[in-house]
Design a protein around this motif. Structure first.
Motif, mmCIF file in Angstrom:
data_model
loop_
_atom_site.group_PDB
_atom_site.id
_atom_site.type_symbol
_atom_site.label_atom_id
_atom_site.label_comp_id
_atom_site.label_asym_id
_atom_site.label_seq_id
_atom_site.Cartn_x
_atom_site.Cartn_y
_atom_site.Cartn_z
ATOM 1 N N MET A 17 0.827 -1.202 0.000
ATOM 2 C CA MET A 17 0.000 0.000 0.000
ATOM 3 C C MET A 17 0.868 1.261 0.000
ATOM 4 N N ARG A 46 -6.622 4.332 6.658
ATOM 5 C CA ARG A 46 -7.058 4.965 5.408
ATOM 6 C C ARG A 46 -8.584 5.024 5.382
ATOM 7 N N PRO A 79 -3.446 0.110 -3.494
ATOM 8 C CA PRO A 79 -4.325 1.246 -3.809
ATOM 9 C C PRO A 79 -5.500 0.862 -4.701
#
Length: 219
Positions: free
Chosen positions: A27, A35, A205
């Motif tokens: 990540m 996040r 992501p």
């Protein structure tokens, strides 16, 4: 869906650990669990699903624990230095449970980057352990094993310590193969965005972007 109150009544002496001790390399570093997803930190959603299923709950994370202060959970750093992997996190959780919830017979573990896991995972696993006479339970979905989502007999704590500390064992399946393990399959969840693997995790992501699609659907 089973209510949180009913879950609490049906769960015996089970503590829980949320595993957030990794380095999140895929990540790009940092805490994946902090996040945002659907406007809320992933960790908040993990706690919301895990807490009703267990009694005491601890967060396994390394570094400054102050960054988790808003979540009102005890934080336990790995008892083994050097980011020794999920088994180190499991052992850390067991040590915390032994010290703070000594009556707990089991410890459930939850990954901190998979916000859609079943809200009845622990009771389902407990029932499977009882039927099989097992001392370890592991989640499965879509033909894949998810050993970080598991149920661990506290009676195995010193056996695990020997494996991790003295044998430097790091692979979860090599240790669980030594004991009576039962796997429990969980079906995909139908959402407005399609079928969702309940153990979908946000490793990269791109995964986080896909998770946003599911988070926006009614789960």
């Amino acid at each position: 869906m089973t209510s949180p109150e009913t879950l609490k009544q049906n769960v015996p002496a089970v503590a829980g650990v949320i595993l957030a001790g990794g380095q999140s390399r895929r990540m790009g570093g940092g805490d994946k669990c902090l996040r945002p997803l659907g406007g809320r930190p992933i960790l908040a959603q993990i706690i919301e699903r895990a807490a009703p299923q267990v009694g005491p709950l601890v967060l396994n994370a390394n570094g400054d624990p102050a960054r988790f202060a808003d979540y009102k959970l005890p934080v336990a750093a790995d008892v083994i230095e050097g980011f020794a992997g999920p088994l180190a996190g499991i052992l850390t959780g067991m040590d915390w449970v032994a010290a703070h919830a000594p009556k707990a017979e089991w410890m459930a573990s939850f990954a901190s980057d998979a916000p859609f896991f079943p809200r009845d995972m622990v009771p389902v696993m407990l029932a499977a352990a009882e039927r099989a006479g097992a001392n370890l339970v592991c989640a499965e979905s879509n033909g894949r094993s998810h050993p970080v989502f598991g149920l661990w007999s506290m009676a195995l704590r010193e056996d695990l310590r020997q494996a991790v500390v003295e044998e430097s064992l790091r692979k979860v399946d090599l240790w669980t193969a030594r004991h009576k393990l039962v796997s429990v399959g969980f079906e995909p969840v139908e959402t407005g965005a399609g079928a969702l693997d309940p153990f979908f995790n946000t490793n990269r992501p791109d995964d986080l972007l896909e998770a946003e699609t599911f988070a926006a659907a009614a789960l």
